[in-house]
Design a protein around this motif. Structure first.
Motif, short mmCIF file in Angstrom:
data_model
loop_
_atom_site.label_atom_id
_atom_site.label_comp_id
_atom_site.label_asym_id
_atom_site.label_seq_id
_atom_site.Cartn_x
_atom_site.Cartn_y
_atom_site.Cartn_z
N LYS A 119 9.53 -4.99 19.22
CA LYS A 119 10.23 -4.94 17.93
C LYS A 119 9.47 -4.01 16.98
O LYS A 119 8.25 -4.11 16.84
N LYS A 163 19.78 -2.33 16.34
CA LYS A 163 19.95 -3.54 15.54
C LYS A 163 20.18 -4.76 16.45
O LYS A 163 19.60 -5.83 16.23
N ARG A 164 21.01 -4.59 17.47
CA ARG A 164 21.25 -5.69 18.41
C ARG A 164 19.98 -6.08 19.15
O ARG A 164 19.79 -7.25 19.51
N ALA A 165 19.10 -5.11 19.36
CA ALA A 165 17.85 -5.37 20.07
C ALA A 165 16.81 -6.06 19.18
O ALA A 165 15.73 -6.43 19.65
N GLY A 166 17.12 -6.23 17.89
CA GLY A 166 16.24 -6.99 16.99
C GLY A 166 15.27 -6.18 16.17
O GLY A 166 14.41 -6.74 15.50
N HIS A 167 15.40 -4.85 16.21
CA HIS A 167 14.51 -4.02 15.38
C HIS A 167 14.97 -4.06 13.93
O HIS A 167 16.15 -4.25 13.63
N ARG A 168 14.02 -3.88 13.01
CA ARG A 168 14.37 -3.72 11.60
C ARG A 168 14.61 -2.23 11.35
O ARG A 168 13.83 -1.38 11.79
N ASP A 198 18.32 -2.64 6.88
CA ASP A 198 17.73 -3.70 6.07
C ASP A 198 17.53 -3.24 4.63
O ASP A 198 17.68 -4.02 3.69
#
Length: 205
Positions: free
Chosen positions: A3, A105-110, A136
């Motif tokens: 992430k 975004k789906r992979a959880g990165h900001r 974000d």
């Protein structure tokens, strides 16, 4: 991929921005093709210094940038105004980059943005696109009175987003901006297209 905080430039990355072809379309009487457009763009934008650099930073407004460019170059103010007015239509959304943003975004990165953008064009982009859904948070140069590649805007970004420089991956299409980010401890990827950016982001692990 671990992430990360991934920071996008806008012009030339998420939105179309290619001044040589842009000026060839807007000013065909001055630039018959992109090659001539490149010469005109160098005079018009001064490599984003001069009057346009001040416009980017929110230090002057649109009428003032028009007046200053016309006075410096001798081009009629009405023609300079035509170019400034055409910029929003030039900033067409690059759907391949949107797809990359949605994947990240789906992979959880900001996700954040850091864009040199005069206030009128920043307003246009915010009104025309769901930036709040994709990112974000973000910074437009015209609203903070700082611009890339100055170190201050990168430091401001870290402070505002409460992130460490080494946790940020910056995607920008200008080498000088990537170099500035790296000098401050950021990771930087020189953007050419979404497919290349996807590969290089994956390679970071």
């Amino acid at each position: 991929m671990m992430k990360k905080n991934i920071v996008f430039d806008f012009g030339g990355v998420l939105f179309r921005w290619h001044p040589p072809s842009f000026l060839a379309r807007v000013w065909p009487h001055r630039a018959a093709d992109a090659e001539q457009g490149r010469e005109i763009a160098a005079q018009f934008f001064e490599n984003y210094g001069g009057a346009w650099g001040d416009f980017d930073q929110g230090l002057i407004d649109a009428p003032t940038v028009i007046e200053r460019i016309a006075a410096r170059t001798g081009w009629p103010a009405a023609e300079v105004a035509q170019v400034v007015a055409a910029v929003p239509d030039e900033l067409q959304l690059q759907t391949e980059t949107v797809a990359l943003i949605e994947e990240l975004k789906r992979a959880g990165h900001r996700l954040f943005y850091l864009s040199n953008m005069p206030e009128p064009f920043a307003d246009h982009l915010q009104q025309s696109h769901p930036l709040h859904q994709w990112f974000d948070d973000g910074i437009f140069s015209g609203r903070v009175k700082q611009s890339k590649p100055r170190a201050e805007i990168f430091r401001l970004a870290c402070q505002r987003w409460d992130v460490a420089p080494e946790s940020c991956v910056f995607l920008d299409d200008h080498p000088v901006n990537i170099e500035a980010a790296r000098a401050l401890g950021w990771q930087g990827l020189l953007f050419s297209d979404a497919a290349q950016a996807r590969r290089e982001l994956a390679a970071l692990g």
